[in-house]
Design a protein around this motif. Structure first.
Motif, mmCIF file in Angstrom:
data_model
loop_
_atom_site.group_PDB
_atom_site.id
_atom_site.type_symbol
_atom_site.label_atom_id
_atom_site.label_comp_id
_atom_site.label_asym_id
_atom_site.label_seq_id
_atom_site.Cartn_x
_atom_site.Cartn_y
_atom_site.Cartn_z
ATOM 1 N N ALA A 192 66.470 70.316 89.018
ATOM 2 C CA ALA A 192 65.637 71.477 88.660
ATOM 3 C C ALA A 192 64.187 71.252 89.075
ATOM 4 N N LYS A 193 63.628 72.227 89.766
ATOM 5 C CA LYS A 193 62.232 72.095 90.225
ATOM 6 C C LYS A 193 61.264 72.808 89.291
ATOM 7 N N ALA A 194 61.797 73.675 88.429
ATOM 8 C CA ALA A 194 60.933 74.351 87.457
ATOM 9 C C ALA A 194 61.701 74.477 86.144
ATOM 10 N N THR A 226 61.055 52.521 86.159
ATOM 11 C CA THR A 226 61.879 52.622 87.368
ATOM 12 C C THR A 226 62.047 54.076 87.797
ATOM 13 N N VAL A 227 62.452 54.912 86.875
ATOM 14 C CA VAL A 227 62.771 56.297 87.214
ATOM 15 C C VAL A 227 62.614 57.143 85.948
ATOM 16 N N MET A 228 62.294 58.427 86.155
ATOM 17 C CA MET A 228 62.128 59.320 84.990
ATOM 18 C C MET A 228 63.175 60.433 85.045
ATOM 19 N N CYS A 234 68.181 68.842 84.164
ATOM 20 C CA CYS A 234 67.313 67.670 84.264
ATOM 21 C C CYS A 234 66.910 67.501 85.720
ATOM 22 N N THR A 235 65.929 66.647 85.940
ATOM 23 C CA THR A 235 65.490 66.359 87.306
ATOM 24 C C THR A 235 65.304 64.858 87.443
ATOM 25 N N PRO A 236 66.025 64.247 88.387
ATOM 26 C CA PRO A 236 65.739 62.832 88.632
ATOM 27 C C PRO A 236 64.372 62.740 89.297
ATOM 28 N N VAL A 237 63.505 61.861 88.802
ATOM 29 C CA VAL A 237 62.142 61.787 89.359
ATOM 30 C C VAL A 237 61.745 60.341 89.668
ATOM 31 N N GLU A 238 61.603 60.107 90.960
ATOM 32 C CA GLU A 238 61.051 58.832 91.420
ATOM 33 C C GLU A 238 59.640 59.032 91.958
ATOM 34 N N GLY A 239 59.255 60.284 92.058
ATOM 35 C CA GLY A 239 57.949 60.624 92.633
ATOM 36 C C GLY A 239 56.831 60.427 91.636
ATOM 37 N N PHE A 240 56.484 59.174 91.389
ATOM 38 C CA PHE A 240 55.347 58.878 90.500
ATOM 39 C C PHE A 240 54.826 57.492 90.847
ATOM 40 N N TRP A 299 62.576 77.458 93.315
ATOM 41 C CA TRP A 299 62.987 77.815 94.685
ATOM 42 C C TRP A 299 64.357 77.230 95.046
ATOM 43 N N LEU A 300 64.786 76.224 94.285
ATOM 44 C CA LEU A 300 66.033 75.533 94.655
ATOM 45 C C LEU A 300 67.274 76.124 93.977
ATOM 46 N N VAL A 301 67.033 76.863 92.907
ATOM 47 C CA VAL A 301 68.162 77.204 92.030
ATOM 48 C C VAL A 301 69.316 77.926 92.734
ATOM 49 N N ASN A 352 52.031 65.686 90.442
ATOM 50 C CA ASN A 352 51.768 66.950 89.749
ATOM 51 C C ASN A 352 53.032 67.815 89.601
ATOM 52 N N GLN A 353 54.174 67.176 89.427
ATOM 53 C CA GLN A 353 55.430 67.934 89.319
ATOM 54 C C GLN A 353 55.502 68.627 87.955
ATOM 55 N N SER A 354 55.772 69.924 87.997
ATOM 56 C CA SER A 354 55.663 70.741 86.781
ATOM 57 C C SER A 354 56.703 70.381 85.716
HETATM 58 C C1 LIG Z 1 66.515 58.595 92.223
HETATM 59 C C2 LIG Z 1 66.111 59.991 92.549
HETATM 60 C C3 LIG Z 1 64.777 60.327 92.597
HETATM 61 C C4 LIG Z 1 64.377 61.644 92.845
HETATM 62 N N1 LIG Z 1 63.054 61.992 92.756
HETATM 63 C C5 LIG Z 1 62.709 63.309 92.800
HETATM 64 C C6 LIG Z 1 61.383 63.737 92.519
HETATM 65 O O1 LIG Z 1 60.487 62.949 92.242
HETATM 66 N N2 LIG Z 1 61.127 65.062 92.543
HETATM 67 C C7 LIG Z 1 62.091 65.992 92.835
HETATM 68 O O2 LIG Z 1 61.784 67.190 92.824
HETATM 69 N N3 LIG Z 1 63.353 65.609 93.108
HETATM 70 C C8 LIG Z 1 63.684 64.309 93.086
HETATM 71 N N4 LIG Z 1 64.982 63.924 93.315
HETATM 72 C C9 LIG Z 1 65.975 64.973 93.574
HETATM 73 C C10 LIG Z 1 66.691 64.870 94.913
HETATM 74 O O3 LIG Z 1 65.868 65.305 95.940
HETATM 75 C C11 LIG Z 1 67.975 65.669 94.778
HETATM 76 O O4 LIG Z 1 68.771 65.104 93.772
HETATM 77 C C12 LIG Z 1 68.767 65.723 96.067
HETATM 78 O O5 LIG Z 1 68.037 66.398 97.064
HETATM 79 C C13 LIG Z 1 70.104 66.398 95.876
HETATM 80 O O6 LIG Z 1 69.951 67.674 95.339
HETATM 81 P P1 LIG Z 1 70.591 68.126 93.945
HETATM 82 O O7 LIG Z 1 70.262 67.034 92.960
HETATM 83 O O8 LIG Z 1 69.895 69.416 93.612
HETATM 84 O O9 LIG Z 1 72.054 68.273 94.140
HETATM 85 C C14 LIG Z 1 65.366 62.611 93.108
HETATM 86 C C15 LIG Z 1 66.723 62.243 93.080
HETATM 87 C C16 LIG Z 1 67.083 60.976 92.782
HETATM 88 C C17 LIG Z 1 68.552 60.647 92.664
#
Ligand SMILES: Cc1cc2nc3c(=O)[nH]c(=O)nc-3n(C[C@H](O)[C@H](O)[C@H](O)COP(=O)(O)O)c2cc1C
Length: 210
Positions: free
Chosen positions: A13-15, A177-179, A152-158, A191-193, A65-67
């Motif tokens: 999820a992006k938003a 490690t990851v959020m 949820c959103t996997p976030v490594e971007g920090f 935009w991704l939904v 700055n991810q929302s």
């Molecule tokens: C470990 C990990 C870190 C990620 N970090 C980010 C992030 O910081 N921001 C973000 O918008 N998406 C992040 N993603 C999302 C991926 O870009 C996304 O999971 C991938 O493109 C596949 O798309 P889907 O999860 O919507 O199926 C991360 C995914 C993973 C698994």
């Protein structure tokens, strides 16, 4: 929904819309992470659950700055052990003996083997190994959320050093490690939904060796 439909429903999820996820669901997601398997069963990580809006607001600027960081309901931070120590290894082996109520020679030999290997290795190798284990639990949490129809959103971007500082992780022998922001998607703003999920073909991913 069956398993594959659930995994197709899940997306990063992006938003998010700021709605609160019930504590009952959060606890189930955390329980899935707790039950995840780890190498030698050491569970070399902790999970911080951040509900405090001021702390989320402090984390957002160091997270591209991810929302989702501020618009989620609960922000999970998976923090791995900075290294393996004798105490940490012994604690988990002692816990196993205590829970199972007996000592086992094979298990004790295995403890000695790990004690002779892990604490002597350099910290970066140990942290990287611990971080891999944290990712297994993180994965379990993501899939549990999907099962509960929670986004949820996997976030490594920090910036991990800055996150460690905000949360005081280094003083506790932990490193981020990851959020995983957990909440509900904001379909209007995301935009991704509605975009099709893109994955490698099975042929490109899998090689069967008969
Ligand atoms: C470990 C990990 C870190 C990620 N970090 C980010 C992030 O910081 N921001 C973000 O918008 N998406 C992040 N993603 C999302 C991926 O870009 C996304 O999971 C991938 O493109 C596949 O798309 P889907 O999860 O919507 O199926 C991360 C995914 C993973 C698994």
């Amino acid at each position: 929904m069956n398993l594959i439909e659930t995994l197709e429903w899940r997306y990063a999820a992006k938003a998010m819309n700021g709605k609160t996820v019930s504590e009952e669901k959060i606890n189930l997601i955390l329980e899935a992470a707790r039950l995840a398997p780890t190498s030698s069963g050491l569970q070399p990580f902790e999970i911080l659950v951040i509900k405090n809006p001021a702390i989320k607001a402090e984390i957002r600027p160091i997270s591209w700055n991810q929302s989702m960081i501020t618009d989620c309901s609960h922000l999970l931070v998976f923090a791995a052990w900075d290294t393996y120590t004798e105490d940490r290894i012994n604690h988990m082996f002692d816990l196993t003996n205590e829970v199972r109520g007996f000592k086992n020679e094979g298990w004790e030999n295995y403890r000695q083997m790990l004690l002779s290997m892990y604490p002597q290795r350099d910290e970066e190798t140990n942290f990287n190994h611990a971080a891999k284990q944290a990712y297994i639990a993180f994965s379990a949490a993501m899939f549990a959320a999907a099962e509960l129809k929670v986004d949820c959103t996997p976030v490594e971007g920090f910036d991990p050093d800055k996150l460690d500082e905000i949360l005081g992780l280094r003083a506790k022998g932990l490193r981020s490690t990851v959020m995983l922001p957990i909440g509900y998607r904001d379909s209007e703003k995301d935009w991704l939904v509605n975009l099709t999920k893109v994955r490698k073909s099975m042929n490109d991913l899998v090689t069967v060796i008969e």
